[in-house]
Design an enzyme around this catalytic site. Structure first.
Site, PDB file in Angstrom:
ATOM      1  N   HIS A 155       0.815  -1.216   0.000  1.00 14.75           N
ATOM      2  CA  HIS A 155       0.000   0.000   0.000  1.00 14.75           C
ATOM      3  C   HIS A 155       0.846   1.263   0.000  1.00 14.75           C
ATOM      4  O   HIS A 155       0.416   2.290  -0.545  1.00 14.75           O
ATOM      5  CB  HIS A 155      -0.966  -0.015   1.188  1.00 14.75           C
ATOM      6  CG  HIS A 155      -2.123  -0.941   0.995  1.00 14.75           C
ATOM      7  ND1 HIS A 155      -3.417  -0.497   0.850  1.00 14.75           N
ATOM      8  CD2 HIS A 155      -2.186  -2.294   0.900  1.00 14.75           C
ATOM      9  CE1 HIS A 155      -4.223  -1.535   0.673  1.00 14.75           C
ATOM     10  NE2 HIS A 155      -3.501  -2.639   0.705  1.00 14.75           N
ATOM     11  N   GLY A 164       6.127   6.414  -4.404  1.00 11.18           N
ATOM     12  CA  GLY A 164       6.452   4.996  -4.331  1.00 11.18           C
ATOM     13  C   GLY A 164       6.722   4.557  -2.904  1.00 11.18           C
ATOM     14  O   GLY A 164       6.013   4.943  -1.972  1.00 11.18           O
ATOM     15  N   ASP A 189      -6.942 -18.432   3.214  1.00 10.21           N
ATOM     16  CA  ASP A 189      -6.803 -19.868   2.977  1.00 10.21           C
ATOM     17  C   ASP A 189      -6.747 -20.578   4.324  1.00 10.21           C
ATOM     18  O   ASP A 189      -6.821 -19.944   5.381  1.00 10.21           O
ATOM     19  CB  ASP A 189      -5.599 -20.198   2.077  1.00 10.21           C
ATOM     20  CG  ASP A 189      -4.242 -20.041   2.743  1.00 10.21           C
ATOM     21  OD1 ASP A 189      -4.179 -19.807   3.976  1.00 10.21           O
ATOM     22  OD2 ASP A 189      -3.223 -20.145   2.042  1.00 10.21           O
ATOM     23  N   THR A 228      -4.314 -22.214   5.716  1.00 10.85           N
ATOM     24  CA  THR A 228      -3.001 -22.289   6.362  1.00 10.85           C
ATOM     25  C   THR A 228      -2.360 -20.897   6.410  1.00 10.85           C
ATOM     26  O   THR A 228      -1.311 -20.668   5.805  1.00 10.85           O
ATOM     27  CB  THR A 228      -2.076 -23.270   5.614  1.00 10.85           C
ATOM     28  OG1 THR A 228      -1.971 -22.839   4.234  1.00 10.85           O
ATOM     29  CG2 THR A 228      -2.615 -24.684   5.657  1.00 10.85           C
TER      30      THR A 228
END
Length: 364
Positions: free
Chosen positions: A73, A92, A219, A221
């Site tokens: 971000h 950046g 997920d 894991t």
């Protein structure tokens, strides 16, 4: 929040020494640790402090996950297209998200990052390092705490001089694949590099898309830097983990698991589906691509030749991860294969009945 961020920034800007790469090589630091460059010695002190007090003894928990998210971000808010129009295109990987939190936290894509920013800022001030450097360092250290994690390179020496990034440069999970590809393309990343960025979601969770179920992982894991995210994101979505679907959310394949709309679409889009599937087949390649892409992100807006390579301070990840598998109760018939040129790999299912994936504790 403005006064806190503003005066913290002024204090640090006044104290951070301009970064000049040291010419002294192979240094022994005051704590007895050695590094290829004496300018890196301070980072051993930072490492010990954040492992104990930010990452709760070196855990791959919420703070590690959010620190990795913060790298993206801060860095991706970089637009050569805006610069070409005579506008400010963002700095950046310059730490502006921490220096100007009062501005950038208002951007929809940065929702929820205020917690990790406010936890990180005191460490940067304490150790007299720039916000941009600290964000990159903490993300690299945090993900190295995960089982089988990557070895991300870290270059130090970013200036603490920044200005707020423009809004709209960080993609949202509700954006179309084309919009996301165009946004990262403007920042210098290809369609396959977008997939490589999203490898980070193998150790990630949501807090604010549905704030009624914070810590819901992507997920099964979330403490392992494995390929399960790429497997499970291709399972047929059948349920809603919270009370209703929210903007940027897609149906989940498993109890306790969250699926971002953007992940569901990118995994099934013809421009990205085959690279997505490739992450399942070769984990060594997955690690290498992630390390390569995070390094590229960390150097957006920076002059690498003016920075110092302090990669030898980053811990080496330990632990092992399992080969890709189907969660218990699932079969290959539940997979929505999307790569037209290559068959989806055949996977075995974990034994036992379907269970609910626990949320990640917010204080971890």
């Amino acid at each position: 929040m403005f006064s806190k961020a503003f005066f913290s920034f002024i204090a640090l800007a006044a104290s951070v020494t301009a970064a000049v790469p040291s010419v002294n090589r192979r240094a022994t630091c005051s704590n007895g640790k050695t590094t290829a460059n004496d300018a890196c010695c301070v980072w051993f002190d930072v490492l010990d402090d954040i492992q104990e007090n930010l990452f709760h003894g070196g855990q791959c928990g919420e703070n590690a996950h959010e620190s990795l998210r913060l790298i993206f971000h801060d860095a991706i808010a970089f637009s050569p297209a805006l610069t070409a129009q005579g506008k400010f295109g963002g700095g950046g990987a310059d730490g502006s998200i921490m220096a100007h939190t009062d501005v950038e936290i208002q951007f929809a894509a940065n929702n929820g990052l205020d917690d990790i920013i406010e936890e990180q800022r005191p460490f940067a001030l304490k150790h007299n390092v720039s916000f941009g450097d600290f964000i990159q360092f903490a993300g690299a250290v945090g993900v190295a705490n995960c089982n089988g994690g990557p070895q991300i390179q870290f270059f130090a020496g970013r200036s603490n001089d920044s200005q707020p990034a423009p809004d709209g440069l960080v993609p949202l999970p509700s954006d179309s694949v084309t919009d996301i590809l165009n946004r990262v393309g403007d920042a210098g990343f290809s369609s396959v590099e977008l997939v490589w960025m999203l490898i980070s979601h193998t150790v990630a969770a949501q807090d604010k898309v549905d704030d009624s179920i914070p810590g819901t992982p992507f997920d099964s894991t979330p403490h392992d830097f494995d390929a399960q995210f790429f497997v499970e994101s291709m399972l047929n979505g059948t349920l809603t983990p919270g009370s209703a679907l929210h903007d940027g959310e897609a149906l989940s394949p498993y109890p306790g698991e969250f699926r971002l709309q953007s992940d569901a679409l990118i995994g099934r889009d013809s421009r990205t589906a085959c690279e997505w599937q490739k992450m399942i087949i070769d984990r060594a390649n997955m690690l290498q691509k992630f390390e390569q892409t995070v390094l590229k992100l960390s150097l957006l807006g920076q002059d690498k030749s003016a920075l110092t390579d302090c990669s030898d301070v980053i811990p080496i990840a330990t632990g092992t991860v399992a080969d890709p598998f189907l969660p218990a109760g699932k079969t290959m018939a539940d997979i929505e294969a999307a790569c037209a040129s290559t068959p989806f790999p055949t996977l075995s299912a974990a034994p036992g009945p379907e269970t609910t994936i626990p949320a990640i504790p917010l204080d971890s």
